[in-house]
Design a protein around this motif. Structure first.
Motif: not given
Ligand code: S3P
Length: 180
Positions: A14-16, A18-20, A37-39, A60-63, A84-87, A122-126, A138-140
């Protein structure tokens, strides 16, 4: 801690979580590369993740993210990749990851992540903790289904998490421990 990495490791979670940070620390320990991946997305598009979301939405981001995953996964020396958290939402992602390496889930729930993320813009989905909890639920199952290994990051500093990641990967034979 010092070691040689034998296989690429994909950090999911999940976002936050500490993956990076943990991928960077692990790359130092194993003297290898790490890719965030985000960078990577930001570098090739010249746009911030939040700008891509604002202009073209999540679709668009997922593509772009799916293309980046294929690009960074294949044909290189073993390395650490912070996804990314949603990859993992991309249905092809688990197969791509397992064909090219192993998958480690850094477990962090929405409340734990909220304590770590200082700027949620910085995290539009958080958005806010309430929304993040829903997304996390949903993600777990998706993270769990994709992961070969899991390290719980709850209430831990990144140095502690890095130690646990190191020992998990040594036990799994993914890292060969070497003398310092
Ligand atoms: C997302 C997580 C973000 C980034 C984007 C979407 C997600 O990465 O890819 O904002 O869908 O969970 P981090 O997990 O590095 O915050």
């Amino acid at each position: 801690m010092q070691g040689k990495l034998n296989k690429t490791v994909f950090f999911i979670g999940f976002m936050g979580a500490g993956k990076t940070t943990v991928a960077r620390k692990m790359a130092k320990i194993c003297s290898c590369e790490c890719v965030d991946m985000d960078y990577y997305v930001e570098r090739i598009t010249g746009k911030k993740v939040r700008e891509i979301f604002a202009e073209g939405g999540e679709e668009a981001f997922r593509k772009i993210e799916a293309e980046v995953l294929e690009e960074v996964s294949t044909g290189v020396a073993p390395r650490f990749i912070s996804c990314g958290g949603g990859t993992v939402l991309n249905e092809k992602a688990p197969a791509i990851m397992h064909e090219n390496g192993v998958v480690l889930h850094l477990y962090s729930d929405a409340s734990n992540s909220a304590r770590r993320i200082s700027d949620t813009s910085t995290r539009p989905l958080f958005k806010d903790v309430q929304n993040a909890k829903k997304v996390f639920r949903e993600r777990l199952p998706i993270y769990e289904a994709c992961a070969d290994y899991t390290v719980d990051t709850t209430n831990k500093w990144s140095n502690q998490v890095t130690k646990e990641v190191f020992s998990t990967l040594v036990k799994a034979g993914v890292i060969e421990e070497t003398q310092e």
